[in-house]
Design a protein around this motif. Structure first.
Motif, PDB file in Angstrom:
ATOM      1  N   GLY A 114     -11.401 106.208 -11.782  1.00  0.00           N
ATOM      2  CA  GLY A 114     -11.654 107.646 -11.692  1.00  0.00           C
ATOM      3  C   GLY A 114     -12.203 108.175 -10.380  1.00  0.00           C
ATOM      4  N   VAL A 115     -12.269 107.353  -9.329  1.00  0.00           N
ATOM      5  CA  VAL A 115     -12.839 107.852  -8.061  1.00  0.00           C
ATOM      6  C   VAL A 115     -11.989 108.985  -7.497  1.00  0.00           C
ATOM      7  N   SER A 116     -10.696 108.732  -7.335  1.00  0.00           N
ATOM      8  CA  SER A 116      -9.826 109.782  -6.779  1.00  0.00           C
ATOM      9  C   SER A 116      -9.763 110.979  -7.725  1.00  0.00           C
ATOM     10  N   GLY A 117      -9.791 110.708  -9.033  1.00  0.00           N
ATOM     11  CA  GLY A 117      -9.718 111.801 -10.010  1.00  0.00           C
ATOM     12  C   GLY A 117     -10.886 112.763  -9.875  1.00  0.00           C
ATOM     13  N   CYS A 139      -0.151 109.809  -5.548  1.00  0.00           N
ATOM     14  CA  CYS A 139       0.457 108.515  -5.898  1.00  0.00           C
ATOM     15  C   CYS A 139      -0.404 107.362  -5.389  1.00  0.00           C
ATOM     16  N   ASP A 140      -0.978 106.578  -6.311  1.00  0.00           N
ATOM     17  CA  ASP A 140      -1.832 105.440  -5.951  1.00  0.00           C
ATOM     18  C   ASP A 140      -1.644 104.351  -7.003  1.00  0.00           C
ATOM     19  N   GLY A 141      -0.363 104.091  -7.352  1.00  0.00           N
ATOM     20  CA  GLY A 141      -0.072 103.106  -8.396  1.00  0.00           C
ATOM     21  C   GLY A 141       0.509 101.832  -7.804  1.00  0.00           C
ATOM     22  N   VAL A 152      -2.219 108.930 -14.993  1.00  0.00           N
ATOM     23  CA  VAL A 152      -1.427 107.895 -15.657  1.00  0.00           C
ATOM     24  C   VAL A 152      -1.852 106.521 -15.151  1.00  0.00           C
ATOM     25  N   ASP A 153      -2.036 105.594 -16.091  1.00  0.00           N
ATOM     26  CA  ASP A 153      -2.367 104.210 -15.710  1.00  0.00           C
ATOM     27  C   ASP A 153      -2.041 103.318 -16.904  1.00  0.00           C
ATOM     28  N   PRO A 154      -1.452 102.150 -16.654  1.00  0.00           N
ATOM     29  CA  PRO A 154      -1.129 101.277 -17.801  1.00  0.00           C
ATOM     30  C   PRO A 154      -2.341 100.575 -18.402  1.00  0.00           C
ATOM     31  N   GLU A 155      -3.520 100.709 -17.759  1.00  0.00           N
ATOM     32  CA  GLU A 155      -4.709  99.974 -18.226  1.00  0.00           C
ATOM     33  C   GLU A 155      -5.694 100.924 -18.915  1.00  0.00           C
ATOM     34  N   GLY A 187       0.073 104.193 -19.647  1.00  0.00           N
ATOM     35  CA  GLY A 187       1.479 103.797 -19.492  1.00  0.00           C
ATOM     36  C   GLY A 187       1.833 103.633 -18.036  1.00  0.00           C
ATOM     37  N   ARG A 188       3.045 103.154 -17.825  1.00  0.00           N
ATOM     38  CA  ARG A 188       3.532 102.974 -16.464  1.00  0.00           C
ATOM     39  C   ARG A 188       4.137 104.288 -15.976  1.00  0.00           C
ATOM     40  N   ALA A 189       3.921 104.571 -14.707  1.00  0.00           N
ATOM     41  CA  ALA A 189       4.320 105.872 -14.176  1.00  0.00           C
ATOM     42  C   ALA A 189       5.789 106.186 -14.445  1.00  0.00           C
ATOM     43  N   LEU A 190       6.659 105.197 -14.244  1.00  0.00           N
ATOM     44  CA  LEU A 190       8.085 105.514 -14.351  1.00  0.00           C
ATOM     45  C   LEU A 190       8.540 105.715 -15.797  1.00  0.00           C
ATOM     46  N   ILE A 229      -0.926 109.252 -10.246  1.00  0.00           N
ATOM     47  CA  ILE A 229      -0.386 107.943 -10.636  1.00  0.00           C
ATOM     48  C   ILE A 229      -1.396 106.896 -10.194  1.00  0.00           C
ATOM     49  N   GLY A 230      -1.997 106.191 -11.164  1.00  0.00           N
ATOM     50  CA  GLY A 230      -3.031 105.204 -10.846  1.00  0.00           C
ATOM     51  C   GLY A 230      -4.411 105.800 -10.992  1.00  0.00           C
ATOM     52  N   THR A 231      -4.854 105.915 -12.262  1.00  0.00           N
ATOM     53  CA  THR A 231      -6.189 106.475 -12.555  1.00  0.00           C
ATOM     54  C   THR A 231      -7.289 105.606 -11.986  1.00  0.00           C
ATOM     55  N   ASP A 249      -8.466 100.417 -20.443  1.00  0.00           N
ATOM     56  CA  ASP A 249      -9.889 100.143 -20.168  1.00  0.00           C
ATOM     57  C   ASP A 249     -10.353 100.877 -18.913  1.00  0.00           C
ATOM     58  N   ARG A 250      -9.490 100.889 -17.912  1.00  0.00           N
ATOM     59  CA  ARG A 250      -9.843 101.594 -16.672  1.00  0.00           C
ATOM     60  C   ARG A 250      -9.925 103.088 -16.934  1.00  0.00           C
ATOM     61  N   GLN A 251      -8.992 103.591 -17.722  1.00  0.00           N
ATOM     62  CA  GLN A 251      -9.017 105.035 -18.031  1.00  0.00           C
ATOM     63  C   GLN A 251     -10.283 105.396 -18.814  1.00  0.00           C
ATOM     64  N   PRO A 276     -10.596 101.636  -4.812  1.00  0.00           N
ATOM     65  CA  PRO A 276     -10.519 103.089  -4.959  1.00  0.00           C
ATOM     66  C   PRO A 276     -10.359 103.742  -3.595  1.00  0.00           C
ATOM     67  N   VAL A 277     -10.027 105.036  -3.588  1.00  0.00           N
ATOM     68  CA  VAL A 277      -9.912 105.755  -2.309  1.00  0.00           C
ATOM     69  C   VAL A 277     -11.272 105.740  -1.603  1.00  0.00           C
ATOM     70  N   SER A 278     -11.254 105.768  -0.282  1.00  0.00           N
ATOM     71  CA  SER A 278     -12.509 105.793   0.486  1.00  0.00           C
ATOM     72  C   SER A 278     -13.143 107.186   0.337  1.00  0.00           C
TER      73      SER A 278
HETATM   74  C1  LIG Z   1      -5.800 101.288  -6.399  1.00  0.00           C
HETATM   75  S1  LIG Z   1      -5.965 101.508  -8.081  1.00  0.00           S
HETATM   76  C2  LIG Z   1      -6.172 103.253  -8.242  1.00  0.00           C
HETATM   77  C3  LIG Z   1      -7.487 103.720  -7.758  1.00  0.00           C
HETATM   78  C4  LIG Z   1      -7.764 105.180  -8.063  1.00  0.00           C
HETATM   79  N1  LIG Z   1      -6.711 106.058  -7.613  1.00  0.00           N
HETATM   80  C5  LIG Z   1      -9.072 105.572  -7.409  1.00  0.00           C
HETATM   81  O1  LIG Z   1      -9.100 105.924  -6.242  1.00  0.00           O
HETATM   82  O2  LIG Z   1     -10.078 105.480  -8.117  1.00  0.00           O
HETATM   83  C6  LIG Z   1      -4.322 101.350  -8.640  1.00  0.00           C
HETATM   84  C7  LIG Z   1      -4.146 101.643 -10.106  1.00  0.00           C
HETATM   85  O3  LIG Z   1      -2.754 101.768 -10.362  1.00  0.00           O
HETATM   86  C8  LIG Z   1      -2.515 101.273 -11.636  1.00  0.00           C
HETATM   87  N2  LIG Z   1      -1.089 100.954 -11.736  1.00  0.00           N
HETATM   88  C9  LIG Z   1      -0.466  99.792 -11.432  1.00  0.00           C
HETATM   89  N3  LIG Z   1       0.841  99.897 -11.698  1.00  0.00           N
HETATM   90  C10 LIG Z   1       1.046 101.151 -12.160  1.00  0.00           C
HETATM   91  C11 LIG Z   1       2.183 101.861 -12.619  1.00  0.00           C
HETATM   92  N4  LIG Z   1       3.392 101.283 -12.636  1.00  0.00           N
HETATM   93  N5  LIG Z   1       2.034 103.127 -13.050  1.00  0.00           N
HETATM   94  C12 LIG Z   1       0.804 103.718 -13.029  1.00  0.00           C
HETATM   95  N6  LIG Z   1      -0.303 103.099 -12.601  1.00  0.00           N
HETATM   96  C13 LIG Z   1      -0.183 101.832 -12.175  1.00  0.00           C
HETATM   97  C14 LIG Z   1      -3.437 100.072 -11.751  1.00  0.00           C
HETATM   98  O4  LIG Z   1      -3.690  99.749 -13.114  1.00  0.00           O
HETATM   99  C15 LIG Z   1      -4.673 100.550 -11.016  1.00  0.00           C
HETATM  100  O5  LIG Z   1      -5.624 101.076 -11.909  1.00  0.00           O
END
Ligand SMILES: C[S@@+](CC[C@H](N)C(=O)[O-])C[C@H]1O[C@@H](n2cnc3c(N)ncnc32)[C@H](O)[C@@H]1O
Length: 271
Positions: free
Chosen positions: A126-129, A193-195, A145-148, A174-177, A121-123, A150-152, A97-99
């Protein structure tokens, strides 16, 4: 970041010419070092050089102070129980997650643009959120948005624990794109953007479409633990990050800045 400091600052004595430090940077990333790196008259570097004494000791003191200052800055805004919980879930899932310092910067940036609509992009968990929601307007909505799923689900719990009403966040699995093209043109104040780093150039293109004029695009992790500025062979994602850095710096549509916080936060304000 400490790794970067160790490799690039500690390894290069401060009493050596400043450009020696930057000779380690890949030339493609910094095409005009002579224009950028000559210290101005009376700069800190020149003042350090001109003093008599043991340069090695002084270098160690300054480097030690920098590392302490860095750690101080990163912990400057305290994280609460909900953030610690989300951070623990991220580590259990093997995510980064983000620092705390990057989180504080995200709050600041969201507040600066008075964000009502943010796309993430990249939930993750939830830290950054949570940080973004703290900086947004009280009626602002985070679309994340996140393809996982469980993480969401963890992120949803963390947002609730942090005190945010459920209508403050829209979770899109889902996937961002696949998802971003469905979001409204010029409908967002900030895109974070953190995906997938391999897709970062596509995220930039989508962000320019999604942002209103004056909105901010922000990329997390562009230092890639120091690999972005290493000259040896690097994985493909580092190549993409270098292209991203160039694209943001040279874009006529953005006012760029690279914030040295956490693992590097690349920002651009849409003109
Ligand atoms: C570094 S983590 C995000 C951490 C989050 N931003 C935080 O600070 O708590 C990267 C996330 O991007 C997601 N991810 C990977 N590929 C992705 C894609 N194509 N589109 C959206 N999210 C994606 C991963 O499932 C993962 O949960």
């Amino acid at each position: 970041m400490l790794i970067w400091l160790r490799q690039h600052v500690i390894a290069t004595p401060l009493h050596a010419p400043l450009h020696a430090l930057f000779h380690r940077l890949p030339p493609a990333l910094f095409p005009h070092p002579s224009k950028r790196l000559v210290p101005s008259a009376g700069s800190r570097h020149q003042r350090i050089q001109s003093r008599p004494g043991n340069h090695g000791d002084r270098e160690r003191v300054i480097t030690g102070n920098r590392q302490t200052s860095w750690a101080f800055a990163d912990a400057f805004v305290a994280e609460d129980e909900a953030l610690r919980w989300a951070r623990d879930r991220a580590h259990e899932a093997g995510l980064r997650p983000v620092s705390p310092g990057t989180g504080a910067a995200l709050r600041l940036l969201a507040a600066t643009v008075d964000a009502k609509a943010v796309a993430e992009i990249g939930t993750g968990t939830g830290v950054s959120g949570i940080h973004l929601l703290h900086g947004m307007r009280p009626d602002g909505v985070l679309t994340t948005v996140d393809p996982e799923p469980d993480r969401q689900q963890f992120a949803r719990q963390a947002f609730r624990a942090a005190g945010f009403a459920s209508n403050r966040a829209r979770f899109i699995p889902g996937r961002a794109l696949d998802v971003l093209p469905r979001l409204a043109d010029a409908g967002y104040d900030l895109v974070f953007c953190d995906g997938d780093r391999l897709e970062c150039l596509d995220y930039l293109a989508e962000s320019l479409r999604l942002l209103r004029p004056g909105g901010l695009v922000v990329f997390e992790g562009v230092f890639a633990d120091g690999r972005t500025v290493e000259s040896g062979p690097q994985p493909a994602e580092v190549g993409r990050l270098r292209e991203l850095l160039r694209a943001v710096r040279e874009s006529q549509d953005l006012v760029p800045s690279l914030l040295p916080v956490g693992d590097g936060l690349l920002c651009g304000v849409k003109r």
